[in-house]
Design an enzyme around this catalytic site. Sequence first.
Site, PDB file in Angstrom:
ATOM      1  N   HIS A   1       5.342  -2.190  -3.182  1.00 12.66           N
ATOM      2  CA  HIS A   1       6.459  -2.057  -2.244  1.00 12.66           C
ATOM      3  C   HIS A   1       7.489  -1.057  -2.776  1.00 12.66           C
ATOM      4  O   HIS A   1       8.044  -0.260  -2.017  1.00 12.66           O
ATOM      5  CB  HIS A   1       7.148  -3.412  -2.029  1.00 12.66           C
ATOM      6  CG  HIS A   1       6.292  -4.462  -1.376  1.00 12.66           C
ATOM      7  ND1 HIS A   1       5.904  -5.609  -2.038  1.00 12.66           N
ATOM      8  CD2 HIS A   1       5.747  -4.542  -0.130  1.00 12.66           C
ATOM      9  CE1 HIS A   1       5.180  -6.363  -1.214  1.00 12.66           C
ATOM     10  NE2 HIS A   1       5.064  -5.736  -0.060  1.00 12.66           N
TER      11      HIS A   1
ATOM     12  N   GLN B   1      -4.405  -1.575   9.416  1.00 11.16           N
ATOM     13  CA  GLN B   1      -3.045  -1.766   9.933  1.00 11.16           C
ATOM     14  C   GLN B   1      -2.401  -0.409  10.219  1.00 11.16           C
ATOM     15  O   GLN B   1      -1.722  -0.230  11.242  1.00 11.16           O
ATOM     16  CB  GLN B   1      -2.208  -2.552   8.910  1.00 11.16           C
ATOM     17  CG  GLN B   1      -0.723  -2.617   9.232  1.00 11.16           C
ATOM     18  CD  GLN B   1      -0.003  -3.603   8.340  1.00 11.16           C
ATOM     19  OE1 GLN B   1      -0.010  -4.785   8.602  1.00 11.16           O
ATOM     20  NE2 GLN B   1       0.621  -3.108   7.280  1.00 11.16           N
TER      21      GLN B   1
HETATM   22  P1  AMP Z   1       3.258  -6.698   2.969  1.00 11.90           P
HETATM   23  O1  AMP Z   1       4.564  -7.169   2.438  1.00 11.90           O
HETATM   24  O2  AMP Z   1       2.071  -7.160   2.188  1.00 11.90           O
HETATM   25  O3  AMP Z   1       3.128  -6.890   4.458  1.00 11.90           O
HETATM   26  O4  AMP Z   1       3.238  -5.134   2.752  1.00 11.90           O
HETATM   27  C1  AMP Z   1       4.313  -4.331   3.192  1.00 11.90           C
HETATM   28  C2  AMP Z   1       3.890  -2.893   3.067  1.00 11.90           C
HETATM   29  O5  AMP Z   1       3.555  -2.619   1.689  1.00 11.90           O
HETATM   30  C3  AMP Z   1       2.634  -2.566   3.890  1.00 11.90           C
HETATM   31  O6  AMP Z   1       2.789  -1.282   4.463  1.00 11.90           O
HETATM   32  C4  AMP Z   1       1.548  -2.589   2.853  1.00 11.90           C
HETATM   33  O7  AMP Z   1       0.443  -1.762   3.187  1.00 11.90           O
HETATM   34  C5  AMP Z   1       2.272  -2.048   1.642  1.00 11.90           C
HETATM   35  N1  AMP Z   1       1.588  -2.431   0.409  1.00 11.90           N
HETATM   36  C6  AMP Z   1       1.195  -3.674   0.035  1.00 11.90           C
HETATM   37  N2  AMP Z   1       0.541  -3.621  -1.139  1.00 11.90           N
HETATM   38  C7  AMP Z   1       0.505  -2.326  -1.516  1.00 11.90           C
HETATM   39  C8  AMP Z   1      -0.045  -1.619  -2.631  1.00 11.90           C
HETATM   40  N3  AMP Z   1      -0.697  -2.241  -3.603  1.00 11.90           N
HETATM   41  N4  AMP Z   1       0.111  -0.273  -2.676  1.00 11.90           N
HETATM   42  C9  AMP Z   1       0.775   0.378  -1.683  1.00 11.90           C
HETATM   43  N5  AMP Z   1       1.316  -0.235  -0.610  1.00 11.90           N
HETATM   44  C10 AMP Z   1       1.181  -1.561  -0.521  1.00 11.90           C
END
Ligand code: AMP
Length: 252
Positions: free
Chosen positions: A12, A128
């Site tokens: 994040h 997504q």
């Molecule tokens: P989430 O809180 O899991 O819904 O993720 C929020 C955003 O962070 C989304 O756009 C995810 O794709 C991105 N995200 C989650 N994990 C990672 C990661 N390991 N590397 C890059 N972006 C991430």
Amino acid sequence: MVPTMGALHVGHVSLIRRAQSIGASVVVSIFVNPLQFGDSSDLATYPSDIDRDLDICRETSVDLVWAPSVEHMYPSGFATRVSVTGVSVPFEGHHRPGHFDGVATVVTKLFSVVRPDTAVFGAKDFQQVAVIKRLTSDLGLPITIDVAPTVRDHDGLALSSRNVRLEPPARTRALAIPRSLRAAEDAWKSGVRSSRELEAIVATELGDLDIEYAAVVDPSTLSERTNDDDSAVVLVAATVGGVRLIDNVVLG
Ligand code: AMP
């Protein structure tokens, strides 16, 4: 804008840094969206630590955090769903019915309230991103969708809020996922182009993991590649130690 479900990690933070390099001010939303969870136990066990999240946002100089309540986002009488067809149907759409309607609905609302110039999403959630790009383009939303690379732990496992629920033995078994993606990348580099051959290589590395899907498809349509010379994406979803993990790699 960086939309998140909280339990922030270094992945994040990389999105926040990227947003800061693009825009003058950065909004982070933190909202565990019940509409995108089919399984109520998955929602109930989703990690959450708002104080830590706010510390991370302060430390990274985020300009505004928006962490609405469920009642604020979906007050009584809320009756709208945004539904994207096509790219939302296979893989996550098939295994998590209603998931992408929940994602599309919340993202549309987040966008319409915050009205960002650019929204940054992670490549880890490959499908997504495809759904959100389709949504933004179809509805003519004046928002650029920027995609940040997947951030991995030192052992190759893609960072995910859900990883905190992995017990050490499960975490070790989960490493088969990044290993399978590296094997596909190596095979691609050595000239393997057929989806079936690449899928077989991935399946071998995944071994006896509880796999939901492990497929090689066209990155723009998420359906069968029409030509072996076309680029490809490897999409994997598996449950390890009760934790559902997804990952992917683009080839070519
Ligand atoms: P989430 O809180 O899991 O819904 O993720 C929020 C955003 O962070 C989304 O756009 C995810 O794709 C991105 N995200 C989650 N994990 C990672 C990661 N390991 N590397 C890059 N972006 C991430």
